[in-house]
Design an enzyme around this catalytic site. Structure first.
Site, mmCIF file in Angstrom:
data_model
loop_
_atom_site.group_PDB
_atom_site.id
_atom_site.type_symbol
_atom_site.label_atom_id
_atom_site.label_comp_id
_atom_site.label_asym_id
_atom_site.label_seq_id
_atom_site.Cartn_x
_atom_site.Cartn_y
_atom_site.Cartn_z
ATOM 1 N N ILE A 14 -15.380 11.678 6.224
ATOM 2 C CA ILE A 14 -14.900 12.385 7.424
ATOM 3 C C ILE A 14 -15.971 13.381 7.879
ATOM 4 O O ILE A 14 -16.266 13.491 9.066
ATOM 5 C CB ILE A 14 -13.554 13.096 7.187
ATOM 6 N N ASN A 123 -6.059 16.636 1.872
ATOM 7 C CA ASN A 123 -4.671 16.298 1.536
ATOM 8 C C ASN A 123 -4.288 16.764 0.133
ATOM 9 O O ASN A 123 -5.166 16.928 -0.707
ATOM 10 C CB ASN A 123 -4.489 14.780 1.629
ATOM 11 N N HIS A 178 2.756 15.878 6.975
ATOM 12 C CA HIS A 178 1.847 14.722 7.052
ATOM 13 C C HIS A 178 2.116 13.821 5.849
ATOM 14 O O HIS A 178 1.286 13.647 4.976
ATOM 15 C CB HIS A 178 0.407 15.236 7.033
HETATM 16 N N1 APR Z 1 -16.639 22.156 -1.742
HETATM 17 C C1 APR Z 1 -17.134 21.349 -0.773
HETATM 18 N N2 APR Z 1 -17.057 20.013 -0.807
HETATM 19 C C2 APR Z 1 -16.436 19.461 -1.848
HETATM 20 C C3 APR Z 1 -15.867 20.241 -2.878
HETATM 21 C C4 APR Z 1 -15.994 21.645 -2.793
HETATM 22 N N3 APR Z 1 -15.496 22.443 -3.718
HETATM 23 N N4 APR Z 1 -15.319 19.385 -3.770
HETATM 24 C C5 APR Z 1 -15.525 18.135 -3.311
HETATM 25 N N5 APR Z 1 -16.201 18.177 -2.153
HETATM 26 C C6 APR Z 1 -16.695 17.073 -1.325
HETATM 27 C C7 APR Z 1 -17.023 15.819 -2.138
HETATM 28 O O1 APR Z 1 -18.246 15.991 -2.877
HETATM 29 C C8 APR Z 1 -17.118 14.762 -1.050
HETATM 30 O O2 APR Z 1 -18.446 14.575 -0.577
HETATM 31 O O3 APR Z 1 -15.757 16.602 -0.385
HETATM 32 C C9 APR Z 1 -16.244 15.335 0.086
HETATM 33 C C10 APR Z 1 -15.093 14.430 0.442
HETATM 34 O O4 APR Z 1 -15.617 13.278 1.008
HETATM 35 P P1 APR Z 1 -14.981 11.813 0.754
HETATM 36 O O5 APR Z 1 -14.802 11.611 -0.720
HETATM 37 O O6 APR Z 1 -15.795 10.829 1.509
HETATM 38 O O7 APR Z 1 -13.512 11.958 1.376
HETATM 39 P P2 APR Z 1 -13.073 11.886 2.914
HETATM 40 O O8 APR Z 1 -12.685 10.494 3.253
HETATM 41 O O9 APR Z 1 -14.066 12.578 3.766
HETATM 42 O O10 APR Z 1 -11.705 12.723 2.833
HETATM 43 C C11 APR Z 1 -11.683 14.081 2.482
HETATM 44 O O11 APR Z 1 -9.666 14.522 3.718
HETATM 45 O O12 APR Z 1 -8.136 13.089 4.740
HETATM 46 C C12 APR Z 1 -8.429 13.864 3.612
HETATM 47 O O13 APR Z 1 -7.264 12.664 1.879
HETATM 48 C C13 APR Z 1 -8.543 13.003 2.385
HETATM 49 O O14 APR Z 1 -8.457 14.857 0.860
HETATM 50 C C14 APR Z 1 -9.322 13.898 1.476
HETATM 51 C C15 APR Z 1 -10.264 14.620 2.428
#
Ligand code: APR
Length: 314
Positions: A14, A123, A178
């Site tokens: 995202i 989420n 949601h």
């Molecule tokens: N601080 C910043 N970023 C973090 C942290 C943190 N403490 N912990 C994890 N992350 C990062 C991860 O390293 C990862 O790159 O958050 C990012 C999430 O990216 P994706 O795994 O690709 O997930 P995404 O599809 O972007 O969804 C993120 O949004 O819709 C919701 O359910 C979904 O909870 C999820 C979130």
């Protein structure tokens, strides 16, 4: 006068699409933050996107970082930090995984970006946005959750396809939490003012309501991870309403302090988003069935918020 600064916390699926849309719309300079283990990934994504500006003509700067000091002073934060769903999981299954992450992000946001308008996407959405507000102590005007815009987009698309009309003419509204018992509000869903109930048979509408409720899960099943294009577009819609003071009426997770009969709860309701953030919560009348669905949805949200509240960590 400098450009606005937009901090994207989480440089994953995202986060990357958020940056892409913000650059295309030239809303402000972007700082794409991720954890130290993903520093190079964030930097690489930022550089790749920045190189695309030579083609799209945008002068927006994109910085990849794992240092919150680079995010300091952001006007808007869009928070996607956390783990997405895998097939078979519900959003609520993520609560214990994503709770320490949202707390970490909240503590840093409070320190580095106390003035920001924060849009939470992680989420389980309603519980994460609740915890973010509680932990930062920010005013409710400054903290909103992105869910209703996305769920309404899904409802709008499914209706437009079924009715064979332009999606531009759909005005759809989904309220409540949601989750699987979100509340598609058909009494306020129209094709440019014509109620969809006059255009489609009840059983067709019921099937579309069910598909909307499971809209996120449908994508998790197809892709093995959760959606990112429509969630990013929806969060950018909220950010744009704030940055350009558009005063848009959008369904967003907002902190309720008596509205709709709820206190100390985040849930999707129609709000006005403008330069002041969540400037107003709009009270609308619901029919008996919609009201009952909202009560059910609020109870589900409350359960997850109670889990969050029961976890020490202050
Ligand atoms: N601080 C910043 N970023 C973090 C942290 C943190 N403490 N912990 C994890 N992350 C990062 C991860 O390293 C990862 O790159 O958050 C990012 C999430 O990216 P994706 O795994 O690709 O997930 P995404 O599809 O972007 O969804 C993120 O949004 O819709 C919701 O359910 C979904 O909870 C999820 C979130």
């Amino acid at each position: 006068m400098g450009r606005k600064k937009i901090g994207l916390i989480g440089a994953g699926n995202i986060g990357g699409e958020l940056a892409n849309l913000i650059v295309a719309k030239q809303l402000g300079d972007v700082v794409l933050y991720d954890i130290p283990a993903k520093e190079n990934y964030a930097k690489g994504k930022a550089l790749d996107l920045e190189q695309a500006t030579a083609q799209n003509g945008s002068d927006i700067k994109i910085t990849g970082t794992s240092n919150w000091e680079d995010v300091a002073g952001a006007d808007v934060l869009i928070i996607t930090a956390g783990i997405p769903r895998k097939p078979g999981q519900s959003r609520d299954d993520l609560v214990m995984t994503n709770l320490p992450i949202i707390r970490d992000v909240a503590d840093r946001a409070k320190r580095y970006c106390p003035q920001a308008f924060s849009i939470i996407v992680s989420n389980p959405l309603d519980a994460m946005v609740y915890e973010f507000k509680r932990r930062t102590g920010a005013n409710r005007e400054k903290v909103a959750g992105m869910a209703g815009v996305l769920d309404s987009s899904r409802l709008a698309l499914f209706l437009a396809r079924e009715l064979n009309v332009s999606v531009k003419d759909l005005r759809a509204m989904v309220l409540g939490g949601h989750g699987d018992d979100m509340v598609p509000v058909l009494s306020y869903t129209t094709v440019n003012g014509v109620p969809v109930r006059q255009l489609l048979a009840a059983e067709k509408l019921a099937a579309i309501v069910e598909r909307t409720r499971g809209g996120g899960g449908e994508l998790v099943k197809l892709m093995g991870t959760s959606a990112f294009y429509a969630p990013a577009a929806s969060a950018v819609c909220m950010a744009e309403a704030f940055l350009l003071d558009q005063k848009r009426l959008l369904p967003c997770a907002a902190y309720l302090d008596g509205e709709y009969g709820y206190k100390d709860l985040y849930m999707g309701v129609p709000v006005i988003i403008g330069g002041g953030g969540v400037e107003k919560i709009i009270a609308i009348e619901l029919d008996a069935e919609e009201r009952a669905m909202l009560v059910k949805s609020a109870a589900s949200v409350q359960k997850v918020i109670d889990v969050v509240k029961s976890q020490a960590g202050d």
